[in-house]
Design a protein around this motif. Structure first.
Motif, PDB file in Angstrom:
ATOM      1  N   UNK A   1       0.841  -1.204   0.000  1.00  8.27           N
ATOM      2  CA  UNK A   1       0.000   0.000   0.000  1.00  8.27           C
ATOM      3  C   UNK A   1       0.871   1.248   0.000  1.00  8.27           C
ATOM      4  N   UNK A   2       0.363   2.343  -0.568  1.00  9.05           N
ATOM      5  CA  UNK A   2       1.170   3.569  -0.606  1.00  9.05           C
ATOM      6  C   UNK A   2       1.417   4.106   0.795  1.00  9.05           C
ATOM      7  N   UNK A   3       2.587   4.674   0.979  1.00  8.49           N
ATOM      8  CA  UNK A   3       2.939   5.223   2.278  1.00  8.49           C
ATOM      9  C   UNK A   3       2.165   6.505   2.547  1.00  8.49           C
ATOM     10  N   UNK A   4       1.736   6.721   3.787  1.00  8.33           N
ATOM     11  CA  UNK A   4       1.018   7.965   4.105  1.00  8.33           C
ATOM     12  C   UNK A   4       1.958   9.154   3.974  1.00  8.33           C
ATOM     13  N   UNK A   5       1.437  10.307   3.635  1.00  6.76           N
ATOM     14  CA  UNK A   5       2.295  11.491   3.482  1.00  6.76           C
ATOM     15  C   UNK A   5       2.830  11.968   4.819  1.00  6.76           C
ATOM     16  N   UNK A   6       3.935  12.685   4.774  1.00  8.83           N
ATOM     17  CA  UNK A   6       4.519  13.245   5.988  1.00  8.83           C
ATOM     18  C   UNK A   6       3.611  14.330   6.559  1.00  8.83           C
ATOM     19  N   UNK A   7       3.565  14.471   7.873  1.00  6.97           N
ATOM     20  CA  UNK A   7       2.754  15.551   8.457  1.00  6.97           C
ATOM     21  C   UNK A   7       3.299  16.915   8.052  1.00  6.97           C
ATOM     22  N   UNK A   8       2.390  17.847   7.866  1.00 11.10           N
ATOM     23  CA  UNK A   8       2.748  19.209   7.483  1.00 11.10           C
ATOM     24  C   UNK A   8       2.157  20.177   8.501  1.00 11.10           C
ATOM     25  N   UNK A   9       2.933  21.178   8.935  1.00 11.85           N
ATOM     26  CA  UNK A   9       2.391  22.145   9.902  1.00 11.85           C
ATOM     27  C   UNK A   9       1.389  23.070   9.231  1.00 11.85           C
ATOM     28  N   UNK A  10       0.559  23.695  10.055  1.00  7.88           N
ATOM     29  CA  UNK A  10      -0.415  24.645   9.495  1.00  7.88           C
ATOM     30  C   UNK A  10       0.282  25.859   8.896  1.00  7.88           C
ATOM     31  N   UNK A  11       1.418  26.243   9.491  1.00 12.52           N
ATOM     32  CA  UNK A  11       2.200  27.366   8.961  1.00 12.52           C
ATOM     33  C   UNK A  11       3.665  27.112   9.303  1.00 12.52           C
ATOM     34  N   UNK A  12       4.484  26.869   8.292  1.00  8.34           N
ATOM     35  CA  UNK A  12       5.907  26.600   8.500  1.00  8.34           C
ATOM     36  C   UNK A  12       6.646  27.934   8.559  1.00  8.34           C
ATOM     37  N   UNK A  13       6.763  28.465   9.763  1.00 10.68           N
ATOM     38  CA  UNK A  13       7.477  29.719   9.938  1.00 10.68           C
ATOM     39  C   UNK A  13       8.986  29.472   9.926  1.00 10.68           C
TER      40      UNK A  13
ATOM     41  N   UNK B   1      11.031  26.053  11.221  1.00  8.21           N
ATOM     42  CA  UNK B   1      11.922  25.361  10.305  1.00  8.21           C
ATOM     43  C   UNK B   1      13.342  25.302  10.866  1.00  8.21           C
ATOM     44  N   UNK B   2      13.793  26.370  11.490  1.00 12.69           N
ATOM     45  CA  UNK B   2      15.141  26.378  12.055  1.00 12.69           C
ATOM     46  C   UNK B   2      15.240  25.413  13.238  1.00 12.69           C
ATOM     47  N   UNK B   3      14.219  25.388  14.092  1.00 14.37           N
ATOM     48  CA  UNK B   3      14.252  24.477  15.244  1.00 14.37           C
ATOM     49  C   UNK B   3      14.182  23.012  14.800  1.00 14.37           C
ATOM     50  N   UNK B   4      13.344  22.707  13.788  1.00 11.18           N
ATOM     51  CA  UNK B   4      13.237  21.323  13.300  1.00 11.18           C
ATOM     52  C   UNK B   4      14.534  20.870  12.641  1.00 11.18           C
TER      53      UNK B   4
ATOM     54  N   UNK C   1       9.683  19.524   7.827  1.00 10.36           N
ATOM     55  CA  UNK C   1       8.275  19.904   8.049  1.00 10.36           C
ATOM     56  C   UNK C   1       7.541  18.987   9.015  1.00 10.36           C
ATOM     57  N   UNK C   2       7.852  17.681   8.999  1.00 10.15           N
ATOM     58  CA  UNK C   2       7.179  16.769   9.930  1.00 10.15           C
ATOM     59  C   UNK C   2       7.594  17.056  11.368  1.00 10.15           C
ATOM     60  N   UNK C   3       8.890  17.322  11.599  1.00 14.43           N
ATOM     61  CA  UNK C   3       9.333  17.676  12.956  1.00 14.43           C
ATOM     62  C   UNK C   3       8.720  19.012  13.378  1.00 14.43           C
ATOM     63  N   UNK C   4       8.586  19.950  12.429  1.00 16.68           N
ATOM     64  CA  UNK C   4       7.942  21.219  12.747  1.00 16.68           C
ATOM     65  C   UNK C   4       6.493  21.019  13.172  1.00 16.68           C
ATOM     66  N   UNK C   5       5.813  20.008  12.612  1.00 17.10           N
ATOM     67  CA  UNK C   5       4.435  19.714  13.028  1.00 17.10           C
ATOM     68  C   UNK C   5       4.397  19.251  14.478  1.00 17.10           C
ATOM     69  N   UNK C   6       5.377  18.426  14.880  1.00 17.70           N
ATOM     70  CA  UNK C   6       5.459  18.002  16.286  1.00 17.70           C
ATOM     71  C   UNK C   6       5.696  19.200  17.194  1.00 17.70           C
ATOM     72  N   UNK C   7       6.621  20.069  16.792  1.00 19.04           N
ATOM     73  CA  UNK C   7       6.894  21.252  17.615  1.00 19.04           C
ATOM     74  C   UNK C   7       5.680  22.175  17.661  1.00 19.04           C
ATOM     75  N   UNK C   8       4.942  22.272  16.572  1.00 23.58           N
ATOM     76  CA  UNK C   8       3.740  23.097  16.541  1.00 23.58           C
ATOM     77  C   UNK C   8       2.677  22.580  17.505  1.00 23.58           C
ATOM     78  N   UNK C   9       2.695  21.275  17.735  1.00 23.36           N
ATOM     79  CA  UNK C   9       1.740  20.667  18.672  1.00 23.36           C
ATOM     80  C   UNK C   9       2.299  20.586  20.087  1.00 23.36           C
ATOM     81  N   UNK C  10       3.270  21.456  20.394  1.00 21.56           N
ATOM     82  CA  UNK C  10       3.835  21.614  21.744  1.00 21.56           C
ATOM     83  C   UNK C  10       4.515  20.352  22.262  1.00 21.56           C
ATOM     84  N   UNK C  11       5.113  19.552  21.365  1.00 23.33           N
ATOM     85  CA  UNK C  11       5.903  18.409  21.808  1.00 23.33           C
ATOM     86  C   UNK C  11       7.301  18.901  22.185  1.00 23.33           C
ATOM     87  N   UNK C  12       7.809  18.455  23.327  1.00 29.79           N
ATOM     88  CA  UNK C  12       9.125  18.900  23.797  1.00 29.79           C
ATOM     89  C   UNK C  12      10.220  18.296  22.906  1.00 29.79           C
ATOM     90  N   UNK C  13      11.301  19.045  22.633  1.00 33.84           N
ATOM     91  CA  UNK C  13      12.375  18.476  21.790  1.00 33.84           C
ATOM     92  C   UNK C  13      12.972  17.195  22.342  1.00 33.84           C
TER      93      UNK C  13
END
Length: 347
Positions: free
Chosen positions: A201-213, A217-220, A246-258
């Motif tokens: 089956x096709x792989x699911x797409x990577x998560x994308x943040x609502x706004x990649x500031x 991007x620098x923190x991810x 962008x996927x790591x930025x989505x985690x950070x956007x959802x307040x996940x600790x580094x």
């Protein structure tokens, strides 16, 4: 003790047929007579299975029928942890060696049965019908020997009754061969597991943040570049970091600790780790936490307050009636209105 071992090894090497290789492994094959399991090279040398998955498959194949092989049961037998055993079972399930079937029992009870197949590729091959052996022809019984008549010498003159020869038993004829109806056309059984060549089956797409500031991007990017300090096997290229940021930025956007993101991505990787970027892509997608709830979402809804009208006592007849303010009851109000007197109307 060392001399005996070396002597036994030298004797075993001398019995190896052919010249010994100058490099590589030398096999001393001693036939097993008890407690052994036959394992195919398609499993032992599988190019896409990890060594943990191959060893776990050999262990499951050697266990007797009905042995519990859940993740906790296998973790009690092996030195590997539950996460590594669960990942190995998923590998075996993806390549057709293992399958979990849900079965409904009486009383709405559902159980899970684990099926292990030592040759998953053989399930998709058409099976040949079993050839039936022809019925044996009946064997005729041997004829009973007939005794010859006894002759008495003439001088004795003793009358001897004539012996009647016994009739030979009739041999039953062989039955005529009946025509056997032809076997019905063979219909191959549906495979229980998908073949190894089945399309994935096709792989699911990577998560994308609502706004990649720029800050996200620098923190991810910094978090992904810093993974090799904590786990050297997660050394990524610039292209991999650019795709996964962008996927790591989505985690950070959802307040996940580094630190939480770093532990989740690098904890208990498969050994050997051949494709770290693919593993990070899978974990970033499959383990994505949900967004934190807002302040309004955490407020417990309150029940509507029920207002109870209190009891009042009529000023004229002392009868109890419900009213928010003191006054007269209904009967006294009607009487006073008929007489033309003042009436205290209850609200």
């Amino acid at each position: 003790m060392d001399t005996q071992q070396n002597t036994a090894l030298t004797r075993a090497l001398a019995e190896v047929p052919g010249p010994l290789p100058t490099r590589g492994v030398i096999h001393i094959a001693i036939p097993h007579t008890e407690r052994f399991t036959v394992v195919g090279n398609h499993l032992a040398q599988h190019p896409d299975l990890s060594c943990t998955a191959v060893g776990l498959a050999v262990l499951i194949q050697s266990l007797p029928q009905g042995t519990e092989i859940s993740i906790k049961a296998l973790a009690a037998r092996c030195k590997e942890g539950e996460k590594r055993i669960a990942a190995a079972l998923r590998e075996l399930e993806a390549h057709g060696y293992l399958q979990r079937l849900r079965h409904r029992l009486s009383g709405k009870r559902v159980i899970t049965r684990t099926v292990f197949c030592n040759q998953p590729a053989a399930l998709v091959r058409p099976r040949r019908p079993v050839a039936t052996a022809p019925a044996p022809h009946p064997v005729a019984p041997a004829p009973v020997p007939v005794p010859a008549p006894i002759r008495v010498p003439a001088p004795i003159q003793v009358p001897v009754p004539a012996l009647v020869p016994t009739a030979a038993p009739t041999v039953p004829e062989a039955p005529v061969a009946t025509r056997v109806p032809p076997a019905p056309p063979f219909v191959p059984l549906a495979p229980l597991v998908p073949p190894p060549t089945a399309p994935k089956p096709p792989r699911p797409p990577l998560p994308q943040p609502s706004e990649l500031s720029a800050e996200l991007d620098r923190a991810a990017t910094a978090l992904l570049s810093d993974l090799r300090r904590h786990a050297p096997q997660f050394t990524l290229s610039e292209d991999d970091i650019r795709q996964l940021a962008p996927a790591v930025a989505t985690w950070l956007e959802r307040d996940a600790h580094p630190d939480t993101i770093r532990r989740t991505l690098t904890d208990d990787p498969p050994q050997p780790l051949r494709h770290p970027a693919k593993l990070l892509r899978h974990r970033l997608t499959a383990l994505l936490p949900p967004p934190l709830p807002g302040t309004r979402d955490l407020v417990v809804p309150t029940r509507p307050r029920i207002v109870v009208t209190p009891f009042q006592t009529c000023d004229d007849c002392d009868r109890a009636f419900r009213s928010p303010t003191p006054g007269h009851c209904r009967d006294c109000r009607e009487t006073r209105e008929h007489r033309g007197e003042d009436v205290r109307v209850a609200a």
